[in-house]
Design a protein around this motif. Structure first.
Motif, PDB file in Angstrom:
ATOM      1  N   LEU A   1      32.390  28.231  52.527  1.00 50.06           N
ATOM      2  CA  LEU A   1      31.577  29.442  52.634  1.00 50.06           C
ATOM      3  C   LEU A   1      30.242  29.341  51.899  1.00 50.06           C
ATOM      4  CD1 LEU A   1      32.276  31.956  54.238  1.00 50.06           C
ATOM      5  CD2 LEU A   1      33.132  33.015  52.145  1.00 50.06           C
ATOM      6  N   ARG A   2      30.209  28.568  50.800  1.00 49.69           N
ATOM      7  CA  ARG A   2      28.965  28.289  50.067  1.00 49.69           C
ATOM      8  C   ARG A   2      28.336  29.537  49.446  1.00 49.69           C
ATOM      9  NH1 ARG A   2      26.973  23.080  51.796  1.00 49.69           N
ATOM     10  NH2 ARG A   2      24.850  23.653  51.263  1.00 49.69           N
ATOM     11  N   ILE A   3      29.167  30.438  48.920  1.00 43.56           N
ATOM     12  CA  ILE A   3      28.613  31.625  48.253  1.00 43.56           C
ATOM     13  C   ILE A   3      29.019  31.682  46.776  1.00 43.56           C
ATOM     14  CG2 ILE A   3      28.488  32.989  50.372  1.00 43.56           C
ATOM     15  CD1 ILE A   3      31.039  34.457  49.459  1.00 43.56           C
ATOM     16  N   GLY A   4      29.696  30.643  46.306  1.00 45.40           N
ATOM     17  CA  GLY A   4      30.063  30.595  44.889  1.00 45.40           C
ATOM     18  C   GLY A   4      31.189  31.523  44.501  1.00 45.40           C
ATOM     19  N   VAL A   5      32.158  31.696  45.388  1.00 49.09           N
ATOM     20  CA  VAL A   5      33.314  32.556  45.093  1.00 49.09           C
ATOM     21  C   VAL A   5      34.589  31.734  45.208  1.00 49.09           C
ATOM     22  CG1 VAL A   5      34.737  34.433  45.993  1.00 49.09           C
ATOM     23  CG2 VAL A   5      32.295  34.765  45.718  1.00 49.09           C
ATOM     24  N   GLY A   6      35.403  31.794  44.154  1.00 49.02           N
ATOM     25  CA  GLY A   6      36.705  31.143  44.158  1.00 49.02           C
ATOM     26  C   GLY A   6      37.785  32.158  43.832  1.00 49.02           C
ATOM     27  N   GLU A   7      38.988  31.665  43.637  1.00 45.36           N
ATOM     28  CA  GLU A   7      40.126  32.555  43.404  1.00 45.36           C
ATOM     29  C   GLU A   7      39.934  33.431  42.171  1.00 45.36           C
ATOM     30  OE1 GLU A   7      43.543  30.026  43.276  1.00 45.36           O
ATOM     31  OE2 GLU A   7      43.863  30.157  45.450  1.00 45.36           O
ATOM     32  N   GLY A   8      39.316  32.878  41.121  1.00 46.50           N
ATOM     33  CA  GLY A   8      39.126  33.648  39.889  1.00 46.50           C
ATOM     34  C   GLY A   8      38.287  34.889  40.104  1.00 46.50           C
ATOM     35  N   ILE A   9      37.198  34.765  40.827  1.00 47.62           N
ATOM     36  CA  ILE A   9      36.318  35.909  41.090  1.00 47.62           C
ATOM     37  C   ILE A   9      37.017  36.926  41.989  1.00 47.62           C
ATOM     38  CG2 ILE A   9      34.211  36.590  42.352  1.00 47.62           C
ATOM     39  CD1 ILE A   9      32.844  34.139  41.155  1.00 47.62           C
ATOM     40  N   VAL A  10      37.721  36.442  43.015  1.00 53.29           N
ATOM     41  CA  VAL A  10      38.436  37.358  43.919  1.00 53.29           C
ATOM     42  C   VAL A  10      39.510  38.118  43.142  1.00 53.29           C
ATOM     43  CG1 VAL A  10      39.952  37.504  45.928  1.00 53.29           C
ATOM     44  CG2 VAL A  10      37.936  36.027  45.994  1.00 53.29           C
ATOM     45  N   ARG A  11      40.242  37.407  42.288  1.00 49.10           N
ATOM     46  CA  ARG A  11      41.296  38.047  41.486  1.00 49.10           C
ATOM     47  C   ARG A  11      40.699  39.121  40.565  1.00 49.10           C
ATOM     48  NH1 ARG A  11      43.105  33.666  39.190  1.00 49.10           N
ATOM     49  NH2 ARG A  11      41.846  34.003  37.332  1.00 49.10           N
ATOM     50  N   ASP A  12      39.584  38.804  39.910  1.00 51.00           N
ATOM     51  CA  ASP A  12      38.934  39.775  39.027  1.00 51.00           C
ATOM     52  C   ASP A  12      38.397  40.973  39.817  1.00 51.00           C
ATOM     53  OD1 ASP A  12      39.509  38.117  36.931  1.00 51.00           O
ATOM     54  OD2 ASP A  12      37.464  37.393  36.625  1.00 51.00           O
ATOM     55  N   ALA A  13      37.913  40.715  41.029  1.00 46.20           N
ATOM     56  CA  ALA A  13      37.409  41.807  41.873  1.00 46.20           C
ATOM     57  C   ALA A  13      38.540  42.751  42.276  1.00 46.20           C
ATOM     58  CB  ALA A  13      36.716  41.234  43.109  1.00 46.20           C
ATOM     59  N   ILE A  14      39.713  42.210  42.565  1.00 41.58           N
ATOM     60  CA  ILE A  14      40.883  43.049  42.891  1.00 41.58           C
ATOM     61  C   ILE A  14      41.221  43.929  41.696  1.00 41.58           C
ATOM     62  CG2 ILE A  14      43.373  42.991  43.353  1.00 41.58           C
ATOM     63  CD1 ILE A  14      42.819  40.339  44.912  1.00 41.58           C
ATOM     64  N   SER A  15      41.243  43.338  40.526  1.00 43.64           N
ATOM     65  CA  SER A  15      41.552  44.072  39.291  1.00 43.64           C
ATOM     66  C   SER A  15      40.558  45.210  39.071  1.00 43.64           C
ATOM     67  CB  SER A  15      41.532  43.102  38.102  1.00 43.64           C
ATOM     68  OG  SER A  15      41.686  43.779  36.887  1.00 43.64           O
ATOM     69  N   GLN A  16      39.280  44.897  39.261  1.00 42.64           N
ATOM     70  CA  GLN A  16      38.214  45.892  39.046  1.00 42.64           C
ATOM     71  C   GLN A  16      38.252  46.984  40.117  1.00 42.64           C
ATOM     72  OE1 GLN A  16      34.448  44.073  37.972  1.00 42.64           O
ATOM     73  NE2 GLN A  16      33.304  45.693  38.997  1.00 42.64           N
ATOM     74  N   ALA A  17      38.472  46.593  41.356  1.00 44.79           N
ATOM     75  CA  ALA A  17      38.440  47.551  42.460  1.00 44.79           C
ATOM     76  C   ALA A  17      39.543  48.590  42.349  1.00 44.79           C
ATOM     77  CB  ALA A  17      38.549  46.816  43.795  1.00 44.79           C
ATOM     78  N   PHE A  18      40.731  48.157  41.920  1.00 39.88           N
ATOM     79  CA  PHE A  18      41.885  49.060  41.957  1.00 39.88           C
ATOM     80  C   PHE A  18      42.392  49.424  40.568  1.00 39.88           C
ATOM     81  CE2 PHE A  18      41.960  46.360  45.844  1.00 39.88           C
ATOM     82  CZ  PHE A  18      41.439  47.326  46.689  1.00 39.88           C
ATOM     83  N   ASP A  19      41.528  49.141  39.565  1.00 34.91           N
ATOM     84  CA  ASP A  19      41.770  49.577  38.189  1.00 34.91           C
ATOM     85  C   ASP A  19      43.139  49.119  37.684  1.00 34.91           C
ATOM     86  OD1 ASP A  19      41.083  50.782  35.797  1.00 34.91           O
ATOM     87  OD2 ASP A  19      41.945  52.723  36.354  1.00 34.91           O
ATOM     88  N   VAL A  20      43.382  47.818  37.807  1.00 36.94           N
ATOM     89  CA  VAL A  20      44.619  47.246  37.256  1.00 36.94           C
ATOM     90  C   VAL A  20      44.240  46.200  36.213  1.00 36.94           C
ATOM     91  CG1 VAL A  20      45.956  47.654  39.352  1.00 36.94           C
ATOM     92  CG2 VAL A  20      44.774  45.479  39.077  1.00 36.94           C
ATOM     93  N   GLU A  21      45.102  46.034  35.232  1.00 37.25           N
ATOM     94  CA  GLU A  21      44.863  45.059  34.168  1.00 37.25           C
ATOM     95  C   GLU A  21      44.732  43.657  34.759  1.00 37.25           C
ATOM     96  OE1 GLU A  21      44.472  44.957  30.871  1.00 37.25           O
ATOM     97  OE2 GLU A  21      44.514  47.131  30.597  1.00 37.25           O
ATOM     98  N   LYS A  22      43.736  42.907  34.252  1.00 40.23           N
ATOM     99  CA  LYS A  22      43.544  41.545  34.746  1.00 40.23           C
ATOM    100  C   LYS A  22      44.803  40.706  34.567  1.00 40.23           C
ATOM    101  CE  LYS A  22      38.565  40.779  34.289  1.00 40.23           C
ATOM    102  NZ  LYS A  22      37.537  39.929  33.641  1.00 40.23           N
ATOM    103  N   SER A  23      45.457  40.869  33.422  1.00 38.19           N
ATOM    104  CA  SER A  23      46.643  40.051  33.139  1.00 38.19           C
ATOM    105  C   SER A  23      47.759  40.324  34.153  1.00 38.19           C
ATOM    106  CB  SER A  23      47.150  40.321  31.723  1.00 38.19           C
ATOM    107  OG  SER A  23      47.501  41.686  31.561  1.00 38.19           O
ATOM    108  N   ILE A  24      47.876  41.581  34.599  1.00 36.22           N
ATOM    109  CA  ILE A  24      48.921  41.937  35.562  1.00 36.22           C
ATOM    110  C   ILE A  24      48.578  41.378  36.940  1.00 36.22           C
ATOM    111  CG2 ILE A  24      50.043  43.879  36.741  1.00 36.22           C
ATOM    112  CD1 ILE A  24      49.732  45.454  34.109  1.00 36.22           C
TER     113      ILE A  24
END
Length: 550
Positions: free
Chosen positions: A162-185
């Motif tokens: 895709l060449r946009i600089g997004v990997g699993e870590g960023i997607v995982r953090d975005a899910i956490s931020q979007a739905f207000d869940v703890e990153k660790s969970i």
């Protein structure tokens, strides 16, 4: 939801180099997406339409994709190839050609995310007679309705780059931020399911409580727990207080899943290799109770009951034809060392308990199924661990593992709970991003390879050029791969997609402003091509820094 909305998000993410900004853009978009489409969007944000363990692949060669683009925009394939060289990737070439020759037929029907996702998945299901023309017909349908930017990202999704600089870590953090869940969970849910689409959907529908219910499931592989380099047998055992020490085998680390009657074997990069080594399925079926389980071990190739080169193991895994002959020519052995699931998840249990359970259920009466050679060590019997190391080396193995028996299994994490001590100096797994053709007798080969590691933002940072350790056969194989993944070439220089993983040794790590990592390697030597590893498995700049002795 219109595909153009996702494309706008891609463009916004590509326009910033800041991880937090990328995360925030993605999080805001995830909030807008409905529950049904969200898992599709999550996968497509990673540049794919299949989860990492899926055997399915779109299977459309670059040449066919260029042919489809040429057909839609009304130019020759050579024109498309020229643009690929100029733009540096096939997606950029598509966008440029669309913008030069915009036709009203391109915009006959706005594309929707689900339509793009579903049609790209269809590519994997097409085989047999006329499969090529049927695949091109699907791609043509998508590209004919696409705008220039949509065509760019459709092409990039097909080649999974895709060449946009997004990997699993960023997607995982975005899910956490979007739905207000703890990153660790969210992180633990991802580790246990290896399915970010599922994590996103559960986070949106059920929040933290739903994520806490997610767990291991036989049939769905998880990333392996990773080992750090030991500073020495004595110091490592003293730090742990007590340790499980076991032989380190030089084969293919394998996660074994049994669900119902089906048994599947996955590599550390989650590739399903069951069809390549069918005899091992039978051995495992006979050695385990008829229950669902997930176990872990190392499969090695043998000759006269002795381990042989890792390359023979790779040949077995890669083989698609004459498998019966390969079974006879390259016999395999499995050495089991962990049990992650037996009737229920076990990864939160301490290693000592998991190992005991493994020993209780496995029948090792056949030569092919073994438990790893293991002993328990404390500071007062360190000599036993050193003897195991020497015996392992003498038998042709790599060294020993030193593991904390009190610790749980943590998928995908590298830490001090599990260490490796090898006879040879530590190596690095790097990805090739470019190369240079040789001179004289090797003018037809790419003789020097520019290699990179990953940084915190999952971006690739160059660290060295490596040109030694390569015989003519390996050079020919690498040159063929480089041409297969070529993005652009200028003179003797070539840039490639980051697909080729090399294991390299070196004499020393030094600081160097010449390379993007800020460090370089003195006298790097190619040890082998790591076909069992993917881009997600390469080493990081942080690990390089931790190994720097300056």
């Amino acid at each position: 939801m219109k595909y153009q909305k996702l494309v706008d998000v891609y463009e916004a993410i590509a326009a910033t180099t800041k991880r937090l900004e990328k995360t925030a853009i993605l999080a805001e978009f995830f909030k807008e997406v409905d529950e049904e489409t969200l898992p599709e969007v999550v996968l497509m944000s990673l540049g794919t339409v299949f989860p990492p363990w899926s055997e399915e692949e779109q299977g459309l060669a670059d040449k066919l994709l260029m042919k489809a683009i040429a057909n839609v925009v009304g130019v020759s394939v050579s024109n498309v190839e020229d643009q690929v060289r100029e733009q540096g990737d096939i997606g950029g070439a598509a966008e440029k050609l669309y913008n030069k020759k915009a036709q009203t037929t391109f915009f006959s029907k706005p594309l929707e995310i689900d339509f793009v996702f579903t049609n790209l998945r269809k590519l994997a299901k097409i085989s047999g007679d006329r499969s090529t023309s049927r695949k091109i017909a699907i791609v043509l349908e998508l590209l004919s309705s696409a705008t220039g930017t949509e065509a760019k990202y459709i092409a990039r999704t097909i080649i999974e780059e895709l060449r946009i600089g997004v990997g699993e870590g960023i997607v995982r953090d975005a899910i956490s931020q979007a739905f207000d869940v703890e990153k660790s969970i969210a992180d633990r849910a991802h580790m246990l399911t290896n399915d970010l689409g599922l994590v996103a959907r559960v986070a949106k529908e059920e929040g933290e409580e739903g994520l806490k219910k997610l767990n291991l499931s036989p049939g769905k592989p998880v990333k392996p727990m990773l080992a750090q380099l030991s500073d020495g047998i004595e110091v490592s055992i003293e730090e742990m207080g007590e340790a499980i020490c076991e032989t380190k085998y030089d084969g293919i680390r394998t996660q074994i899943h049994k669900k119902g009657d089906e048994i599947n074997l996955f590599t550390r990069r989650l590739e399903n290799i069951s069809k390549a080594i069918p005899e091992m399925i039978n051995y495992i079926r006979n050695a385990f109770p008829d229950e669902d389980f997930i176990a872990e071990g190392e499969i090695i190739a043998t000759k006269d009951n002795k381990p042989i080169s890792f390359q023979y193991m790779l040949q077995r895994v890669r083989r698609k034809y004459n498998i019966e002959k390969a079974i006879e020519d390259v016999p395999l052995k499995l050495y089991l060392f962990d049990l992650l699931y037996f009737k229920k998840p076990m990864i939160d249990e301490p290693l000592a308990m998991r190992r005991k359970a493994l020993e209780e259920i496995v029948d090792t009466s056949s030569e092919q199924i073994n438990l790893s050679t293991m002993l328990k060590a404390r500071p007062e019997n360190i000599q036993d661990a050193e003897d195991l190391f020497n015996e392992s080396i003498a038998e042709g193995h790599e060294g020993i593992m030193i593991k904390n028996p009190k610790e749980p299994y943590i998928p995908g994490i590298r830490g001090k709970k599990m260490l490796k001590f090898k006879a040879e100096p530590e190596t690095l797994d790097v990805v090739v991003v470019g190369g240079t053709y040789g001179v004289g007798k090797r003018a037809n080969f790419i003789g020097s390879y520019k290699v990179a590691l990953q940084d915190d933002n999952e971006q690739l940072k160059t660290v060295a050029h490596v040109a030694t350790g390569l015989d003519d056969e390996t050079l020919a194989e690498l040159t063929e791969l480089m041409n297969k993944y070529k993005i652009v070439s200028k003179g003797t220089k070539i840039e490639v997609e980051p697909r080729i993983i090399l294991e390299i040794a070196y004499s020393e790590i030094v600081k160097s402003p010449e390379y993007e990592a800020g460090y370089s390697l003195r006298f790097p030597v190619v040890k082998r091509i790591r076909e069992d590893k993917g881009l997600r498995d390469i080493d990081t700049v942080d690990r390089l820094k931790s190994m720097f002795k300056g």
